[in-house]
Write a protein that holds these residues in place. Structure first.
Motif, PDB file in Angstrom:
ATOM      1  N   SER A 103      -8.139   4.749   0.232  1.00 19.38           N
ATOM      2  CA  SER A 103      -9.513   4.238   0.302  1.00 19.38           C
ATOM      3  C   SER A 103     -10.365   4.917  -0.770  1.00 19.38           C
ATOM      4  O   SER A 103      -9.967   5.926  -1.357  1.00 19.38           O
ATOM      5  CB  SER A 103     -10.088   4.494   1.688  1.00 19.38           C
ATOM      6  OG  SER A 103     -10.170   5.887   1.921  1.00 19.38           O
ATOM      7  N   LEU A 119      -4.088   3.801   2.767  1.00 24.70           N
ATOM      8  CA  LEU A 119      -4.359   2.508   3.398  1.00 24.70           C
ATOM      9  C   LEU A 119      -3.211   2.018   4.267  1.00 24.70           C
ATOM     10  O   LEU A 119      -3.418   1.169   5.136  1.00 24.70           O
ATOM     11  CB  LEU A 119      -4.699   1.463   2.336  1.00 24.70           C
ATOM     12  CG  LEU A 119      -6.024   1.683   1.614  1.00 24.70           C
ATOM     13  CD1 LEU A 119      -6.225   0.627   0.542  1.00 24.70           C
ATOM     14  CD2 LEU A 119      -7.181   1.683   2.591  1.00 24.70           C
ATOM     15  N   GLN A 154      -3.464  -0.217   7.927  1.00 25.00           N
ATOM     16  CA  GLN A 154      -2.735  -1.477   7.813  1.00 25.00           C
ATOM     17  C   GLN A 154      -1.512  -1.486   8.721  1.00 25.00           C
ATOM     18  O   GLN A 154      -1.156  -2.523   9.285  1.00 25.00           O
ATOM     19  CB  GLN A 154      -2.325  -1.722   6.362  1.00 25.00           C
ATOM     20  CG  GLN A 154      -3.505  -2.015   5.464  1.00 25.00           C
ATOM     21  CD  GLN A 154      -3.155  -1.980   3.997  1.00 25.00           C
ATOM     22  OE1 GLN A 154      -2.087  -1.518   3.596  1.00 25.00           O
ATOM     23  NE2 GLN A 154      -4.068  -2.473   3.164  1.00 25.00           N
ATOM     24  N   SER A 190       0.831  -1.211   0.000  1.00 24.77           N
ATOM     25  CA  SER A 190       0.000   0.000   0.000  1.00 24.77           C
ATOM     26  C   SER A 190       0.859   1.252   0.000  1.00 24.77           C
ATOM     27  O   SER A 190       0.533   2.245  -0.655  1.00 24.77           O
ATOM     28  CB  SER A 190      -0.940   0.005   1.208  1.00 24.77           C
ATOM     29  OG  SER A 190      -1.877  -1.028   1.098  1.00 24.77           O
TER      30      SER A 190
END
Length: 183
Positions: free
Chosen positions: A131, A139, A143, A124
């Protein structure tokens, strides 16, 4: 070392609580905005349209962060569900080594989950993934928090495993004993 680990678990629990608090504040602000809109319509005024964009995403990411940050502290506090039917029937020594084995297996699984989550967060970050909501959220943030929570959980499991292997009482068992004595 014990104090450092206990503070680490407590700090993660504190962050999880703050995260749940943020969810509550955001939801209350959204409700207040809707009430203000309705009140404006009642007095024939144009509603100001007070909303929090991407509230569902913010709430979901905050909730996931709270859950994962709370794993290690919840384990130490005896808050995870444990099935003790087999352990209760074994002699103390065998029960202790079964506990070591279970903690080792759980630590291995949580280490794999941590590794997988870290790879996802790195992807990411590398691809600048965001998003899909009104407000694009990188993200890597949720995460990364999830990875941190999983890593702390792995540490807590290894901590319990080592404590059991040395003949000590892990945090979850001490918490269960205190609860049983209070009942």
């Amino acid at each position: 070392m014990r104090r450092i680990l206990d503070r680490l678990y407590a700090g993660a629990l504190w962050l999880a609580a703050v995260t749940f608090g943020l969810i509550a504040v955001l939801v209350l602000l959204q409700i207040a905005g809707r009430l203000i809109d309705r009140a404006a319509r009642l007095v024939d005024l144009p509603p100001p349209g007070l909303t929090i964009p991407s509230l569902a995403e913010f709430g979901a990411f905050l909730f996931a962060g709270a859950v994962f940050l709370g794993l290690a502290g919840t384990l130490q506090a005896g808050g995870h569900v444990r099935v003790k039917l087999l352990i209760q029937t074994l002699p103390a020594g065998a029960a202790r080594w079964l506990g070591v084995l279970v903690c080792a297996a759980a630590a291995a699984l949580s280490a794999f989950a941590t590794w997988s989550s870290a790879l996802q967060a790195l992807d990411s970050l590398q691809f600048n993934s965001v998003s899909y909501g009104v407000i694009p959220i990188p993200l890597v943030i949720p995460q990364g928090v999830m990875t941190l929570g999983l890593a702390l959980f792995c540490v807590a499991l290894l901590d319990s495993m080592v404590t059991l292997a040395r003949g000590g009482v892990p945090g979850y068992r001490a918490a269960e004993t205190r609860t049983e004595e209070q009942a």
